[in-house]
Design a protein around this motif. Structure first.
Motif, PDB file in Angstrom:
ATOM      1  N   ALA A  44      62.382  63.768   3.593  1.00 15.46           N
ATOM      2  CA  ALA A  44      63.590  64.197   4.312  1.00 15.46           C
ATOM      3  C   ALA A  44      64.754  64.419   3.353  1.00 15.46           C
ATOM      4  CB  ALA A  44      63.962  63.175   5.381  1.00 15.46           C
ATOM      5  N   SER A  45      64.975  63.494   2.412  1.00 11.85           N
ATOM      6  CA  SER A  45      66.087  63.680   1.476  1.00 11.85           C
ATOM      7  C   SER A  45      65.787  64.797   0.478  1.00 11.85           C
ATOM      8  CB  SER A  45      66.440  62.373   0.751  1.00 11.85           C
ATOM      9  OG  SER A  45      65.408  61.972  -0.104  1.00 11.85           O
ATOM     10  N   THR A  46      64.508  64.980   0.133  1.00 10.82           N
ATOM     11  CA  THR A  46      64.140  66.097  -0.739  1.00 10.82           C
ATOM     12  C   THR A  46      64.432  67.421  -0.046  1.00 10.82           C
ATOM     13  OG1 THR A  46      62.435  64.836  -1.892  1.00 10.82           O
ATOM     14  CG2 THR A  46      62.222  67.231  -1.939  1.00 10.82           C
ATOM     15  N   ALA A  47      64.078  67.516   1.228  1.00  6.74           N
ATOM     16  CA  ALA A  47      64.351  68.748   1.980  1.00  6.74           C
ATOM     17  C   ALA A  47      65.845  69.050   1.981  1.00  6.74           C
ATOM     18  CB  ALA A  47      63.824  68.624   3.410  1.00  6.74           C
ATOM     19  N   THR A  48      66.662  68.014   2.162  1.00  4.23           N
ATOM     20  CA  THR A  48      68.114  68.193   2.154  1.00  4.23           C
ATOM     21  C   THR A  48      68.600  68.640   0.783  1.00  4.23           C
ATOM     22  OG1 THR A  48      68.357  66.546   3.899  1.00  4.23           O
ATOM     23  CG2 THR A  48      70.316  67.031   2.588  1.00  4.23           C
ATOM     24  N   SER A  49      68.096  68.011  -0.278  1.00  3.13           N
ATOM     25  CA  SER A  49      68.488  68.390  -1.641  1.00  3.13           C
ATOM     26  C   SER A  49      68.079  69.819  -1.966  1.00  3.13           C
ATOM     27  CB  SER A  49      67.854  67.442  -2.666  1.00  3.13           C
ATOM     28  OG  SER A  49      68.351  66.143  -2.525  1.00  3.13           O
ATOM     29  N   LEU A  50      66.863  70.185  -1.562  1.00  2.00           N
ATOM     30  CA  LEU A  50      66.399  71.547  -1.830  1.00  2.00           C
ATOM     31  C   LEU A  50      67.173  72.569  -0.996  1.00  2.00           C
ATOM     32  CD1 LEU A  50      62.572  70.868  -2.092  1.00  2.00           C
ATOM     33  CD2 LEU A  50      64.143  71.433  -3.964  1.00  2.00           C
ATOM     34  N   GLY A  51      67.572  72.183   0.202  1.00  2.00           N
ATOM     35  CA  GLY A  51      68.423  73.063   1.007  1.00  2.00           C
ATOM     36  C   GLY A  51      69.754  73.310   0.324  1.00  2.00           C
ATOM     37  N   THR A  52      70.316  72.257  -0.266  1.00  2.00           N
ATOM     38  CA  THR A  52      71.564  72.393  -1.018  1.00  2.00           C
ATOM     39  C   THR A  52      71.368  73.296  -2.228  1.00  2.00           C
ATOM     40  OG1 THR A  52      72.296  70.214  -0.286  1.00  2.00           O
ATOM     41  CG2 THR A  52      73.362  71.114  -2.259  1.00  2.00           C
ATOM     42  N   LEU A  53      70.223  73.131  -2.903  1.00  2.00           N
ATOM     43  CA  LEU A  53      69.914  73.983  -4.058  1.00  2.00           C
ATOM     44  C   LEU A  53      69.878  75.457  -3.652  1.00  2.00           C
ATOM     45  CD1 LEU A  53      68.897  74.404  -7.012  1.00  2.00           C
ATOM     46  CD2 LEU A  53      66.612  74.099  -6.098  1.00  2.00           C
ATOM     47  N   LEU A  54      69.204  75.750  -2.539  1.00  2.00           N
ATOM     48  CA  LEU A  54      69.149  77.139  -2.079  1.00  2.00           C
ATOM     49  C   LEU A  54      70.530  77.642  -1.670  1.00  2.00           C
ATOM     50  CD1 LEU A  54      65.813  77.135  -0.053  1.00  2.00           C
ATOM     51  CD2 LEU A  54      66.269  78.334  -2.206  1.00  2.00           C
ATOM     52  N   ASP A  55      71.310  76.791  -0.990  1.00  2.00           N
ATOM     53  CA  ASP A  55      72.684  77.165  -0.647  1.00  2.00           C
ATOM     54  C   ASP A  55      73.469  77.505  -1.908  1.00  2.00           C
ATOM     55  OD1 ASP A  55      72.676  76.979   2.160  1.00  2.00           O
ATOM     56  OD2 ASP A  55      73.167  74.837   2.125  1.00  2.00           O
ATOM     57  N   VAL A 102      64.915  78.293   6.062  1.00  6.02           N
ATOM     58  CA  VAL A 102      64.866  77.127   6.938  1.00  6.02           C
ATOM     59  C   VAL A 102      63.801  76.193   6.378  1.00  6.02           C
ATOM     60  CG1 VAL A 102      64.424  76.256   9.274  1.00  6.02           C
ATOM     61  CG2 VAL A 102      65.507  78.494   8.962  1.00  6.02           C
ATOM     62  N   ILE A 103      64.167  74.928   6.201  1.00  8.31           N
ATOM     63  CA  ILE A 103      63.225  73.897   5.759  1.00  8.31           C
ATOM     64  C   ILE A 103      63.113  72.895   6.897  1.00  8.31           C
ATOM     65  CG2 ILE A 103      62.731  72.094   4.064  1.00  8.31           C
ATOM     66  CD1 ILE A 103      64.580  73.619   2.101  1.00  8.31           C
ATOM     67  N   SER A 104      61.906  72.755   7.449  1.00 11.66           N
ATOM     68  CA  SER A 104      61.686  71.855   8.585  1.00 11.66           C
ATOM     69  C   SER A 104      60.651  70.794   8.226  1.00 11.66           C
ATOM     70  CB  SER A 104      61.167  72.630   9.799  1.00 11.66           C
ATOM     71  OG  SER A 104      62.050  73.669  10.150  1.00 11.66           O
ATOM     72  N   VAL A 105      60.954  69.551   8.576  1.00 13.34           N
ATOM     73  CA  VAL A 105      60.037  68.432   8.386  1.00 13.34           C
ATOM     74  C   VAL A 105      59.713  67.899   9.778  1.00 13.34           C
ATOM     75  CG1 VAL A 105      59.795  66.108   7.428  1.00 13.34           C
ATOM     76  CG2 VAL A 105      61.070  67.855   6.154  1.00 13.34           C
ATOM     77  N   PHE A 106      58.423  67.685  10.059  1.00 10.13           N
ATOM     78  CA  PHE A 106      58.047  67.162  11.363  1.00 10.13           C
ATOM     79  C   PHE A 106      56.958  66.107  11.223  1.00 10.13           C
ATOM     80  CE2 PHE A 106      55.369  70.821  10.542  1.00 10.13           C
ATOM     81  CZ  PHE A 106      54.107  70.386  10.921  1.00 10.13           C
ATOM     82  N   ARG A 107      56.863  65.257  12.225  1.00 10.25           N
ATOM     83  CA  ARG A 107      55.863  64.191  12.228  1.00 10.25           C
ATOM     84  C   ARG A 107      55.473  63.880  13.664  1.00 10.25           C
ATOM     85  NH1 ARG A 107      56.128  58.652  13.268  1.00 10.25           N
ATOM     86  NH2 ARG A 107      54.506  57.489  12.218  1.00 10.25           N
TER      87      ARG A 107
END
Length: 184
Positions: A44-55, A102-107
């Motif tokens: 989850a935090s990786t997805a957020t960090s990578l989203g920031t990188l793309l932004d 869009v980066i989505s994480v699901f479980r």
């Protein structure tokens, strides 16, 4: 926006790009991904960090991830972190002018997954289906070793990577017990 803010953003973006470039150079399927520890193996935090990188790279990105721990085995989470890193690397490398991502994480009770979509201005036909890289192939092999699967390909608006891994909640307990026994 102050000069200091611009400078700090540029420095962060440069470090991120250097990290991604080092990822692109790894070719062994079993080799650890460089700089994985930078993302602390938390999906989850990786997805957020990578989203920031793309932004920061000029690609507006929406991240859909739970705010709480996914409570999944470490190995499963590590594999999906590697897929997330590889996928964002590919967006920057092959589609740097994407309109959005869009980066989505699901479980659910027995599976955890990651979906990364990017919207491009060209049609999927113009994008082609070049599968020349090794990164997603290597990621697919890693997931396959653990009963998971990775699918990637064009969509009507761009490209999508979908990775899913099965897990059981007792995996971490078993792994932790084995490690504790080994220490004695």
């Amino acid at each position: 926006m102050s000069l200091t803010t611009i400078e700090e953003s540029a420095d962060r973006a440069l470090r991120s790009i250097q990290s991604l470039l080092s990822l692109m150079r790894v070719s062994d399927a079993d080799a650890p991904f460089p700089d994985e520890d930078r993302y602390d193996e938390n999906l989850a935090s990786t997805a957020t960090s990578l989203g920031t990188l793309l932004d920061d790279a000029g690609i507006p990105t929406q991240v859909k991830a739970p705010e709480h721990s996914l409570q999944i085995p470490t190995e499963v989470e590590r594999d999906l972190v590697a897929v997330a890193i590889e996928t964002v690397t590919n967006i920057i490398k092959h589609a740097p002018h994407s309109q959005a991502a869009v980066i989505s994480v699901f479980r659910d009770e027995s599976h955890v997954g990651l979906i990364v979509e990017n919207v491009v201005s060209r049609t999927p036909r113009a994008l082609g289906t070049d599968r020349g890289g090794r990164g997603l192939r290597r990621a697919s092999q890693r997931l396959g070793q653990h009963g998971g699967q990775l699918k990637s390909g064009p969509t009507p608006h761009g490209w999508e990577v979908r990775a899913v891994l099965p897990f059981t909640l007792h995996q971490d307990i078993t792994e932790a017990s084995a490690q504790e026994s080994h220490k004695r």
